[in-house]
Structure formats: structure tokens, C-alpha cells
Design an enzyme around this catalytic site. Structure first.
Site, PDB file in Angstrom:
ATOM      1  CD  GLU A  80      -0.813   2.406  -4.115  1.00 18.82           C
ATOM      2  OE1 GLU A  80      -0.979   3.299  -3.258  1.00 18.82           O
ATOM      3  OE2 GLU A  80      -1.059   1.206  -3.893  1.00 18.82           O
TER       4      GLU A  80
ATOM      5  CB  SER B 173      -1.501  -8.836   0.105  1.00 16.32           C
ATOM      6  OG  SER B 173      -2.041  -8.176  -1.026  1.00 16.32           O
TER       7      SER B 173
ATOM      8  N   GLY C  58      -0.922  -1.837   4.037  1.00 14.64           N
ATOM      9  CA  GLY C  58      -1.941  -0.947   3.477  1.00 14.64           C
ATOM     10  C   GLY C  58      -3.307  -1.294   4.042  1.00 14.64           C
ATOM     11  N   GLY C  59      -4.080  -2.075   3.274  1.00 15.16           N
ATOM     12  CA  GLY C  59      -5.467  -2.396   3.624  1.00 15.16           C
ATOM     13  C   GLY C  59      -5.673  -2.820   5.073  1.00 15.16           C
TER      14      GLY C  59
HETATM   15  P1  PGA Z   1      -1.557  -3.548   0.887  1.00 12.01           P
HETATM   16  O1  PGA Z   1      -0.682  -2.235   0.581  1.00 12.01           O
HETATM   17  O2  PGA Z   1      -1.146  -4.034   2.247  1.00 12.01           O
HETATM   18  O3  PGA Z   1      -2.969  -3.081   0.830  1.00 12.01           O
HETATM   19  O4  PGA Z   1      -1.212  -4.534  -0.183  1.00 12.01           O
HETATM   20  C1  PGA Z   1       0.675  -2.168   0.940  1.00 12.01           C
HETATM   21  C2  PGA Z   1       1.284  -0.850   0.497  1.00 12.01           C
HETATM   22  O5  PGA Z   1       0.930  -0.369  -0.580  1.00 12.01           O
HETATM   23  O6  PGA Z   1       2.091  -0.264   1.209  1.00 12.01           O
END
Ligand code: PGA
Length: 254
Positions: free
Chosen positions: A97, A213, A234-235
Site C-alpha cells: 500500500e 488474506s 491484516g484484516g
Molecule cells: P490482509 O492484509 O491480511 O487483510 O490481506 C495483509 C497485509 O496487508 O499485510
């Protein structure tokens, strides 16, 4: 066998009360922390509070980014020494990001890694290809460039302070995970690339996390792969139960 490292990237989420609550629950419930390293990466404005709550626990606290200079006229930026000052031990550098939304280049990321290590912050360095790059069979080329430019000029002593996170961009926040075999294949490529530039010991000891994910359902399969040494989550790190389920999966695969 290396100790697995499960890191929770909270991104730009939560209120201060929610962040404090999550940290308190982790502090109380991180039962497996002897066999698994655990870290959380809250937003900058929450770091001081979260460091206070987790002080004395086995949960590391780090930032999601930092600037490459130590201080000065860089409006809106946060430096490595500032992160140390509030109690952080870790920092994430080069998250996709940051690369895509904030246009961070490999050379900027290289400078940030050097700045982080020089002030004693252990660094999670993220790499990963986009969907179209995978479709064009360019995964190794893209990840290889990210590694060689991102790690340019680092000594093997410095490399030992790093964790590498392989995060295919197409798997982040999409619910679409790399298969355990796909992930393991790129992890093997990453380790071989490190081996070609540094000693075998360095390549063997560096931890390579998978990210994209990861959740409590797929964690066992991913973390059971021989080249996967943890996860950047992340999530699923925003919910204490799902995060600790991933930690338990890591403990099972240790
Ligand atoms: P996610 O994010 O587990 O929500 O896919 C992972 C990350 O960006 O580190």
C-alpha cells in the site's frame, strides 16, 4: 526450526478505545507467545498507548512505516528515533500500500530500511508482485528486483535483523490467498536470492512471512509449509480470536 513470527498490521483502523481493548486482550491471552513471536503494528497515534499496555508482555509493538531522516523539516513524517522514543521495537517498510498508493520506490525503501536498522528497529521488509505481473510470469523478476534494490548495500549482520514478508498484492485484502504451494515456491526463491548474495547461514536464519488474506482457516496449511516462517496479517488481526487462532496455528507448525 525457526520460531514463527505472527505480525498484526492494523493499518488505518480502530478507535483509540478499540486499539487499547485489543492490546489488553492480547496481553491477557497470548498464551503461546513462548513458542511464537507476536507483534502488533497500530497506527502512529496509538503507538505510545499500545506500547504502555504491552510493556512487559511478550508482544512486540511496531509502526507501519517511518521516514528515512532522523529529524528536520519533513512536515507530517515520523522518524525512527521517534518510534524508539515511544517504545517501538519494530517497523514495517515497503508495504504494497505504501508502494502503490504513496509511490514509494525500491530506492526509497532501501534508504528507509537502512535508517530503521541504524536506530535499532527490527524491520519487516515487504515484497510481492501484482496480479498482472504474476499472469505475465514475472513474479520472480519483480520480487528479485525488489530484493536486490531494497537490500542494496546491507551487510549480512544487518540482514539478520530483518524479516521479509512475501505479500502478493493480489492477495492483500481480497480474500484470495496464494495456495500454500505458490507461497512456498516464492519463499524458496527469496531464500535462494538471499543465499546468492550472503552466506548460507544468513539465508537459513532469515524469517520469511507470508501475507495476503491469512485467516484462521487457511493458517495451518500456509504455516505448515517448510519455507514459511510466519504471517503478516491484516484484516484478521483486528479480531483477537482470529489473530490468536493464527498464532496457535503457528505454534502447531513449530
Ligand atoms: P490482509 O492484509 O491480511 O487483510 O490481506 C495483509 C497485509 O496487508 O499485510
Amino acid at each position: 526450526m525457526k520460531k514463527q513470527f505472527i505480525a498484526g498490521n492494523w493499518k488505518m483502523n480502530l478507535t483509540i478505545d478499540e486499539a487499547r481493548g485489543l492490546a489488553r486482550k492480547l496481553c491477557d491471552e497470548s498464551v503461546n507467545s513462548g513458542v511464537v513471536d507476536i507483534g502488533v503494528f497500530p497506527a502512529f497515534v496509538f503507538l505510545r498507548d499500545i506500547c504502555e499496555i504491552l510493556r512487559g508482555s511478550k508482544v512486540y509493538v511496531g509502526a507501519q512505516n517511518m521516514y528515512l531522516e532522523k529529524s528536520g523539516a519533513f512536515t507530517g513524517e515520523i522518524s525512527g528515533p521517534m518510534l524508539r522514543d515511544v517504545g517501538c521495537t519494530h517497523v514495517i517498510i515497503g508495504h504494497s500500500e505504501r508502494r502503490t498508493i504513496f509511490h514509494e520506490t525500491n530506492s526509497m525503501i532501501n534508504s528507509k530500511i537502512k535508517a530503521a536498522l541504524s536506530c535499532g528497529l527490527k524491520t519487516i521488509f515487504c515484497v510481492g508482485e501484482k496480479q498482472e505481473e504474476r499472469d505475465d510470469d514475472k513474479t520472480n523478476e519483480v520480487v528479485g528486483n525488489q530484493l536486490s534494490e531494497g537490500l542494496a548495500g546491507l551487510t549480512s549482520e544487518q540482514i539478520k535483523e530483518l524479516t521479509i514478508a512475501y505479500e502478493p498484492v493480489w492477495a492483500i485484502g481480497t480474500g484470495k490467498t496464494a495456495t500454500p504451494e505458490q507461497a512456498n515456491e516464492v519463499h524458496t526463491f527469496i531464500r535462494n536470492t538471499i543465499r546468492s548474495k550472503y552466506e548460507n547461514d544468513t539465508a537459513q536464519s532469515i524469517r520469511i512471512q507470508y501475507g495476503g488474506s491469512v485467516n484462521s482457516k487457511n493458517a495451518d496449511d500456509l504455516l505448515g509449509q517448510p519455507e514459511i516462517d510466519g504471517a503478516l496479517v491484516g484484516g484478521a488481526s483486528l479480531d483477537v480470536k482470529s489473530f490468536l487462532d493464527i498464532v496457535s496455528a503457528a505454534a502447531r507448525s513449530s
